[in-house]
Design a protein around this motif. Structure first.
Motif, PDB file in Angstrom:
ATOM      1  N   LEU A  98      19.418  18.330  95.768  1.00 50.90           N
ATOM      2  CA  LEU A  98      19.078  19.242  96.857  1.00 50.90           C
ATOM      3  C   LEU A  98      17.793  18.809  97.541  1.00 50.90           C
ATOM      4  CD1 LEU A  98      19.564  21.954  98.370  1.00 50.90           C
ATOM      5  CD2 LEU A  98      18.230  23.061  96.556  1.00 50.90           C
ATOM      6  N   TRP A 104      30.641  28.889  97.353  1.00 52.95           N
ATOM      7  CA  TRP A 104      31.371  27.647  97.622  1.00 52.95           C
ATOM      8  C   TRP A 104      32.814  27.918  98.036  1.00 52.95           C
ATOM      9  CZ3 TRP A 104      31.813  22.883  99.046  1.00 52.95           C
ATOM     10  CH2 TRP A 104      33.014  22.205  98.814  1.00 52.95           C
ATOM     11  N   ASP A 162      23.778  27.939 104.760  1.00 49.66           N
ATOM     12  CA  ASP A 162      25.059  27.717 104.093  1.00 49.66           C
ATOM     13  C   ASP A 162      25.667  26.371 104.475  1.00 49.66           C
ATOM     14  OD1 ASP A 162      24.762  30.181 102.906  1.00 49.66           O
ATOM     15  OD2 ASP A 162      26.780  30.867 103.404  1.00 49.66           O
ATOM     16  N   TRP A 219      21.181  29.318  96.337  1.00 47.19           N
ATOM     17  CA  TRP A 219      22.341  28.499  95.979  1.00 47.19           C
ATOM     18  C   TRP A 219      23.023  29.066  94.729  1.00 47.19           C
ATOM     19  CZ3 TRP A 219      21.694  22.585  94.506  1.00 47.19           C
ATOM     20  CH2 TRP A 219      22.950  21.951  94.550  1.00 47.19           C
ATOM     21  N   LEU A 268      23.841  23.686 102.539  1.00 49.10           N
ATOM     22  CA  LEU A 268      24.239  23.651 101.138  1.00 49.10           C
ATOM     23  C   LEU A 268      25.656  23.099 100.961  1.00 49.10           C
ATOM     24  CD1 LEU A 268      22.681  27.004  99.889  1.00 49.10           C
ATOM     25  CD2 LEU A 268      22.013  24.696  99.202  1.00 49.10           C
ATOM     26  N   TYR A 317      25.056  31.833  97.654  1.00 47.76           N
ATOM     27  CA  TYR A 317      25.964  30.891  98.306  1.00 47.76           C
ATOM     28  C   TYR A 317      27.334  30.921  97.633  1.00 47.76           C
ATOM     29  CZ  TYR A 317      28.088  26.445  99.665  1.00 47.76           C
ATOM     30  OH  TYR A 317      28.952  25.488 100.110  1.00 47.76           O
TER      31      TYR A 317
END
Length: 393
Positions: free
Chosen positions: A272, A64, A296, A58, A299, A62
């Motif tokens: 999380l 966003w 993904d 994350w 998340l 990852y």
């Protein structure tokens, strides 16, 4: 609460400030980790090794902005209903202006907890534009996919009383504002309860409902119990056996949501863990949630809770359900109902019992998938929704 005209529908586009993403990175780097469990695997909760690796992904991998852009591909809007801001996706089908026999049917889809509109991203295309996905144009839908008040992009609710009945009333008003006088509805988890209630509060508009969650409990009547098969009892026994251990989250959220909110709103790893545990337990997964849903996408769902600080207000939904002002409905609804049972869902309903309480006209037993059906098995979900609603166009 918005300062716009009370019934205004205004365009919405996700654009999270970079400062919020920078703050998330700082918090992830500063995580204070607890000691490890004294039992193996997921027995006492999310294993530290797994969560540390997921949190590192994350933090470092990852993106966003990539997923924010993906969400922004779909038309999104905000409106204020009964004092609460309501975020929703509204995707009109290319078939919307087709001949009457092929015209798109409006369909309202409702998520639950700990889900969000992210659950439905992979079914939007096939449902709104079947022609482009190997389907029949006559199966097209206009989709309305709202975020429940208190969840994600609808933002925290600021007053009490947002129970299932009030949300259903807001959905009826939302569809009225959009100009839909005849539509279908679909839901799972809390979305199934809201969908059932919507059919009750707007019977003249809701033509049929499709559910991928439906709870059936062991019957009190010995005569009814005697009619159940071994498979029926296996389903009921599984539900009863899992309830004490699996319902801890609901007991906390239904009694002390505010106390929980401090931890989840302050710690991204806490938020999380609270969500990822449910994706492990409720999906068709063997070892980790990613057996069933992409990392993904999982998340991105967590991000909608974290970035909007809605851990507490979404948890309050359970408190509101436990303290609802009105008595639960007991009459058998007349709305035609379809049920899709996904094989790995822990709470698989028993058809004999469901038919006592609902107007069941369609029942599917699907070989794969769990609680987050549209996210786990978008093709199976899409096919069942199409099949069910064909008779109501």
């Amino acid at each position: 609460m918005s300062e716009h005209a009370p019934t205004a529908i205004r365009p919405f586009r996700l654009d999270i400030p970079q400062a919020a993403l920078d703050d998330l990175a700082v918090r992830l780097d500063a995580t204070r980790w607890p000691d490890g469990p004294t039992a193996p695997g997921w027995t006492q909760g999310v294993p530290p090794a797994y969560l540390k690796e997921l949190a590192a992904y994350w933090r470092t991998t990852y993106d966003w902005r990539e997923h924010e852009a993906h969400l922004n591909r779909f038309p999104q809007f905000m409106t204020t209903i009964d004092g609460a801001d309501v975020h929703f996706l509204h995707i009109r089908s290319p078939e919307a202006e087709a001949e009457a026999e092929a015209r798109a049917l409006p369909l309202l889809i409702t998520h639950g907890w700990p889900g969000s509109v992210v659950e439905f991203l992979d079914v939007i295309g096939p449902l709104t534009d079947p022609r482009s996905f190997g389907g029949a144009p006559a199966d097209a839908f206009d989709l309305v996919i709202p975020s429940i008040p208190g969840y994600g992009l609808s933002g925290p609710t600021t007053d009490a009383g947002w129970d299932v009945h009030r949300v259903a009333g807001a959905w009826a008003e939302l569809m009225r504002r959009l100009g839909y006088q005849r539509y279908g509805a679909q839901g799972g988890d809390w979305g199934h309860a809201i969908t059932l209630e919507l059919a009750a509060v707007a019977p003249g508009q809701v033509v049929a409902i499709h559910l991928n969650t439906l709870l059936t409990l062991p019957p009190d009547d010995p005569a009814v119990a005697a009619e159940l098969t071994a498979d029926d009892w296996a389903r009921l026994d599984r539900l009863l056996a899992s309830e004490p251990e699996m319902s801890g989250y609901a007991k906390i959220q239904g009694t002390r949501p505010q106390t929980l909110a401090y931890a989840l709103t302050d710690s991204p790893v806490g938020q999380l863990a609270w969500i990822v545990e449910k994706f492990k337990e409720w999906t068709d997964s063997t070892h980790v949630p990613e057996d069933a849903v992409s990392r993904d996408r999982l998340l991105t769902n967590v991000m909608l809770y974290w970035l909007t600080a809605t851990a507490g207000s979404s948890a309050r939904h359970y408190w509101e359900a436990a303290h609802a002002a009105g008595a639960a409905r007991t009459e058998r609804p007349a709305t035609p109902t379809g049920v899709a049972v996904f094989a790995a869902d822990a709470a698989r309903p028993v058809r004999r019992l469901a038919e006592r309480d609902h107007h069941i006209v369609h029942w599917s037993e699907l070989p794969r998938g769990g609680h987050f059906a549209a996210m786990e098995q978008p093709d199976l979900f899409t096919a069942d929704v199409r099949t069910f609603f064909r008779r109501f166009r």
